[in-house]
Design a protein around this motif. Structure first.
Motif, PDB file in Angstrom:
ATOM      1  N   THR A   1      -1.057 -15.173   6.712  1.00  0.00           N
ATOM      2  CA  THR A   1      -0.982 -15.372   8.165  1.00  0.00           C
ATOM      3  C   THR A   1      -1.267 -16.817   8.543  1.00  0.00           C
ATOM      4  O   THR A   1      -0.721 -17.319   9.524  1.00  0.00           O
ATOM      5  CB  THR A   1      -1.967 -14.446   8.897  1.00  0.00           C
ATOM      6  OG1 THR A   1      -3.293 -14.663   8.410  1.00  0.00           O
ATOM      7  CG2 THR A   1      -1.585 -12.991   8.699  1.00  0.00           C
TER       8      THR A   1
ATOM      9  N   ASP B   1       0.855  -1.192   0.000  1.00  0.00           N
ATOM     10  CA  ASP B   1       0.000   0.000   0.000  1.00  0.00           C
ATOM     11  C   ASP B   1       0.889   1.240   0.000  1.00  0.00           C
ATOM     12  O   ASP B   1       1.741   1.397   0.884  1.00  0.00           O
ATOM     13  CB  ASP B   1      -0.915   0.011   1.233  1.00  0.00           C
ATOM     14  CG  ASP B   1      -1.870  -1.170   1.252  1.00  0.00           C
ATOM     15  OD1 ASP B   1      -2.334  -1.561   0.175  1.00  0.00           O
ATOM     16  OD2 ASP B   1      -2.142  -1.697   2.353  1.00  0.00           O
TER      17      ASP B   1
ATOM     18  N   VAL C   1       4.515  -8.812   9.804  1.00  0.00           N
ATOM     19  CA  VAL C   1       3.155  -9.148   9.380  1.00  0.00           C
ATOM     20  C   VAL C   1       2.320  -7.914   9.072  1.00  0.00           C
ATOM     21  O   VAL C   1       1.359  -7.975   8.310  1.00  0.00           O
ATOM     22  CB  VAL C   1       2.439 -10.014  10.442  1.00  0.00           C
ATOM     23  CG1 VAL C   1       3.135 -11.354  10.595  1.00  0.00           C
ATOM     24  CG2 VAL C   1       2.368  -9.293  11.783  1.00  0.00           C
ATOM     25  N   SER C   2       2.679  -6.786   9.679  1.00  0.00           N
ATOM     26  CA  SER C   2       1.965  -5.540   9.412  1.00  0.00           C
ATOM     27  C   SER C   2       2.881  -4.382   9.796  1.00  0.00           C
ATOM     28  O   SER C   2       3.553  -4.432  10.827  1.00  0.00           O
ATOM     29  CB  SER C   2       0.660  -5.469  10.206  1.00  0.00           C
ATOM     30  OG  SER C   2      -0.006  -4.243   9.988  1.00  0.00           O
TER      31      SER C   2
ATOM     32  N   GLY D   1       3.141   0.702   3.240  1.00  0.00           N
ATOM     33  CA  GLY D   1       2.743  -0.265   4.272  1.00  0.00           C
ATOM     34  C   GLY D   1       2.252  -1.568   3.695  1.00  0.00           C
ATOM     35  O   GLY D   1       2.005  -1.700   2.490  1.00  0.00           O
ATOM     36  N   VAL D   2       2.116  -2.532   4.584  1.00  0.00           N
ATOM     37  CA  VAL D   2       1.589  -3.841   4.213  1.00  0.00           C
ATOM     38  C   VAL D   2       0.964  -4.472   5.438  1.00  0.00           C
ATOM     39  O   VAL D   2       1.429  -4.277   6.570  1.00  0.00           O
ATOM     40  CB  VAL D   2       2.705  -4.753   3.650  1.00  0.00           C
ATOM     41  CG1 VAL D   2       3.740  -5.058   4.718  1.00  0.00           C
ATOM     42  CG2 VAL D   2       2.130  -6.039   3.086  1.00  0.00           C
ATOM     43  N   SER D   3      -0.101  -5.200   5.222  1.00  0.00           N
ATOM     44  CA  SER D   3      -0.746  -5.998   6.267  1.00  0.00           C
ATOM     45  C   SER D   3      -1.107  -7.334   5.640  1.00  0.00           C
ATOM     46  O   SER D   3      -1.936  -7.396   4.723  1.00  0.00           O
ATOM     47  CB  SER D   3      -2.000  -5.304   6.811  1.00  0.00           C
ATOM     48  OG  SER D   3      -1.667  -4.126   7.503  1.00  0.00           O
ATOM     49  N   LEU D   4      -0.452  -8.392   6.087  1.00  0.00           N
ATOM     50  CA  LEU D   4      -0.669  -9.704   5.490  1.00  0.00           C
ATOM     51  C   LEU D   4      -2.111 -10.153   5.677  1.00  0.00           C
ATOM     52  O   LEU D   4      -2.677 -10.005   6.760  1.00  0.00           O
ATOM     53  CB  LEU D   4       0.275 -10.729   6.107  1.00  0.00           C
ATOM     54  CG  LEU D   4       1.782 -10.486   5.920  1.00  0.00           C
ATOM     55  CD1 LEU D   4       2.569 -11.642   6.509  1.00  0.00           C
ATOM     56  CD2 LEU D   4       2.121 -10.294   4.453  1.00  0.00           C
ATOM     57  N   ASN D   5      -2.706 -10.707   4.608  1.00  0.00           N
ATOM     58  CA  ASN D   5      -4.070 -11.209   4.707  1.00  0.00           C
ATOM     59  C   ASN D   5      -4.067 -12.636   5.246  1.00  0.00           C
ATOM     60  O   ASN D   5      -3.020 -13.209   5.585  1.00  0.00           O
ATOM     61  CB  ASN D   5      -4.776 -11.128   3.349  1.00  0.00           C
ATOM     62  CG  ASN D   5      -4.058 -11.935   2.270  1.00  0.00           C
ATOM     63  OD1 ASN D   5      -3.380 -12.918   2.567  1.00  0.00           O
ATOM     64  ND2 ASN D   5      -4.209 -11.526   1.018  1.00  0.00           N
TER      65      ASN D   5
ATOM     66  N   TYR E   1      -1.656  -9.808  16.190  1.00  0.00           N
ATOM     67  CA  TYR E   1      -2.101  -9.621  14.812  1.00  0.00           C
ATOM     68  C   TYR E   1      -2.703 -10.938  14.337  1.00  0.00           C
ATOM     69  O   TYR E   1      -2.060 -11.987  14.445  1.00  0.00           O
ATOM     70  CB  TYR E   1      -0.939  -9.208  13.904  1.00  0.00           C
ATOM     71  CG  TYR E   1      -1.371  -8.911  12.489  1.00  0.00           C
ATOM     72  CD1 TYR E   1      -1.914  -7.673  12.161  1.00  0.00           C
ATOM     73  CD2 TYR E   1      -1.272  -9.867  11.490  1.00  0.00           C
ATOM     74  CE1 TYR E   1      -2.323  -7.388  10.875  1.00  0.00           C
ATOM     75  CE2 TYR E   1      -1.679  -9.600  10.197  1.00  0.00           C
ATOM     76  CZ  TYR E   1      -2.210  -8.362   9.889  1.00  0.00           C
ATOM     77  OH  TYR E   1      -2.634  -8.086   8.618  1.00  0.00           O
TER      78      TYR E   1
ATOM     79  N   HIS F   1       4.557  -4.609  13.232  1.00  0.00           N
ATOM     80  CA  HIS F   1       4.237  -5.782  14.052  1.00  0.00           C
ATOM     81  C   HIS F   1       5.097  -6.927  13.520  1.00  0.00           C
ATOM     82  O   HIS F   1       4.986  -7.307  12.354  1.00  0.00           O
ATOM     83  CB  HIS F   1       2.750  -6.131  13.970  1.00  0.00           C
ATOM     84  CG  HIS F   1       1.862  -5.078  14.565  1.00  0.00           C
ATOM     85  ND1 HIS F   1       1.659  -4.961  15.917  1.00  0.00           N
ATOM     86  CD2 HIS F   1       1.131  -4.092  13.990  1.00  0.00           C
ATOM     87  CE1 HIS F   1       0.841  -3.959  16.159  1.00  0.00           C
ATOM     88  NE2 HIS F   1       0.507  -3.414  15.009  1.00  0.00           N
TER      89      HIS F   1
END
Length: 549
Positions: free
Chosen positions: A444, A62, A399-400, A436-440, A309, A390
């Motif tokens: 996970t 992102d 992971v985020s 940024g990134v947040s694993l879906n 998370y 995180h």
């Protein structure tokens, strides 16, 4: 099976062995197996999942851009306090790809060329479209004037003449421009003049990489367009096969083992990774270091505390820009320490970018309060503007997270200039970006099933063996002790009574003779079978024998 038939000694030994075996597995064997498996999965060797993901991240990051619209440029031109408004975010997909990879088995390194590609997402950016008109500092005009005034003031007459020709008429330090032209599409600049001063300025801007050719007479300026879908340098990093702690650590960039920007050798080192990979088996005392060529610096996030998370326990790390003036070990990042160091919560990017720009957290979060007092419209908020990650320490998995950076122009009056001579001295925010990134759930779940289920299994085995082994050993040992130390009770039976086997019991009670009735034979000791009772009576009638008994 009855309780009195159990072998408590054997049970105690079995429980003790269970306890020892469980502890040996949980604290010795399992960690060795887990570390071996993790190490094999995270190495950057060809054929591993980590290598595949490292070369091309299978999902976009992102990328968000915020611009600061100056709402009172005429007031600022007269020395007034700027009023700004945050416009954004404009959402982009950022795809990272590493190609032309080469492995060096002897050095245990991987070489690659990086390419970043940004794709605008108007559906997520709505109601913003990129066609908005905003007023921002004219980076080419102010950037050139401020840089020359700071470092090459003797060239100011030449530069002033050239800028007047190129940007005729030069009436303001600000420009009103379409957002996407500023960011990616480009703003045309006329460099067709044959005047020496104009040619010198245009040549300088091109050599610094500030503009890109548009046609025979024009160049164009944009903040990201020249970097979009183009090569971002040649990198060499460690693969981690020989030393897992070196995984992803930068060895060189564009053939250089260190930078040549700062005065101190310490500040010119590449510390950490490219921020897309980290080594496993880190601790809370370690910092997450990453180097970025855009700012010519390595930054290290530090441990804050525990976090969660997707239902999994994580470690929260955050970034602090510090206060270089009070950090002697970082004085090499200052222009002239200790007096000419950037304000608290900022970093001087002028030696990297070539323009007097300070980097900071968005809205000057955690920066010197005096900087916030210089402008109206900033609203620093830790939840929205802080830099965080995180992180799972054992596997080295982010992971985020979100990297955020704001660019602020160090504005000051341009001496002896008829248009720019009344500008205020102020740190003026221009733009801030977030990557940024947040694993879906897809990613996970891999972490959950490959790592955390194993850790839960090990914890279950550990506590089960501790409880069963400890309680079983104590309980069985107690029962065994109780059984072996118990006194056998002898039952009183009548004389001549027959046992179940046909034998005859000997009475241990007092003899029922007349002497016994008179008190002479009470509590006699047991006698052997076959003795003549009459002989006992005779001996008991003897006074000496009575005295003996």
């Amino acid at each position: 099976m009855k309780l009195d038939e159990l072998n408590f000694k054997k049970i105690a030994i079995i429980c003790g062995c269970t306890l020892v075996g469980g502890l040996t597995f949980s604290f010795g064997l399992f960690p060795m197996i887990l570390k071996f498996m993790l190490k094999q999965n995270v190495l950057l060797k060809p054929g591993t999942q980590m290598r595949w993901m490292f070369e091309k991240i299978p999902f976009p990051l992102d990328f968000k851009i915020h611009l600061f619209n100056v709402t009172n440029p005429d007031v600022v031109m007269k020395g007034g306090k700027p009023k700004i408004r945050d416009v954004g975010p404009y959402y982009f997909e950022e795809w990272k790809e590493k190609f032309d990879t080469e492995d060096d088995l002897e050095e245990d390194t991987l070489s690659f060329t990086l390419r970043n590609t940004w794709i605008f997402r108007p559906d997520i950016s709505a109601p913003l479209t990129g066609d908005e008109m905003i007023t921002v500092p004219h980076l080419l005009v102010l950037g050139v004037f401020l840089s020359v005034q700071r470092d090459r003031e003797e060239m100011m007459p030449l530069i002033s003449s050239g800028m007047k020709i190129i940007f005729d008429p030069l009436e303001s330090a600000f420009m009103t421009v379409r957002v996407m032209d500023l960011l990616f599409d480009g703003i045309p600049v006329d460099c067709g003049s044959e005047e020496f001063a104009a040619k010198a300025v245009c040549s300088g801007m091109e050599s610094e990489g500030a503009v890109a050719p548009l046609n025979e007479t024009h160049v164009k300026f944009s903040m990201f367009g020249m970097r979009n879908a183009t090569d971002a340098g040649r990198w060499v990093v460690y693969r981690g096969v020989k030393n897992i702690r070196d995984l992803g650590r930068i060895v060189s960039y564009n053939g250089e083992p260190e930078m040549d920007i700062y005065d101190g050798d310490e500040c010119n080192q590449y510390i950490g990774t490219d921020s897309t990979i980290f080594p496993p088996f880190l601790t809370k005392q370690d910092r997450l270091w990453a180097w970025a060529p855009e700012i010519c610096r390595s930054l290290g996030a530090h441990y804050i505390g525990k976090s969660k998370y997707a239902g999994m326990p994580m470690s929260l790390f955050k970034l602090d820009f510090g206060d270089l003036k009070n950090e002697p070990e970082n004085h090499c990042f200052c222009r002239d320490p200790p007096e000419d160091c950037p304000p608290k919560g900022t970093m001087d990017l002028s030696m990297c970018i070539g323009v007097p720009i300070l980097g900071s957290k968005p809205h000057l979060l955690d920066a010197d309060p005096k900087l916030l007092e210089g402008v109206d419209g900033l609203e620093p908020n830790e939840a929205e503007h802080d830099v965080f990650i995180h992180f799972e320490l054992l596997s080295g998995t982010p992971v985020s997270g979100a990297k955020k950076l704001q660019l602020n122009l160090e504005v000051e009056p341009i001496r002896d200039h008829e248009v720019l001579g009344n500008l205020p001295t102020v740190v003026l925010p221009m733009i801030w970006v977030e990557e940024g990134v947040s694993l879906n759930k897809t990613w996970t779940n891999q972490l959950k099933y490959q790592l955390f289920l194993g850790l839960k299994f090990n914890a279950t085995v550990k506590w089960l063996t501790i409880i069963v082994g400890t309680l079983g050993s104590i309980g069985a040992g107690f029962m065994h002790y109780k059984r072996t130390s118990q006194v056998t009770q002898v039952e009183q039976v009548a004389a001549g009574a027959k046992s179940e086997g046909g034998g005859r019991f000997i009475s241990v009670s007092a003899a029922t003779t007349e002497e016994g009735k008179n008190g002479g034979g009470g509590n006699l000791p047991a006698v052997l079978d076959g003795l003549d009772p009459s002989g006992i009576s005779k001996r008991m009638s003897d006074p000496a024998q009575k005295e003996r008994y």
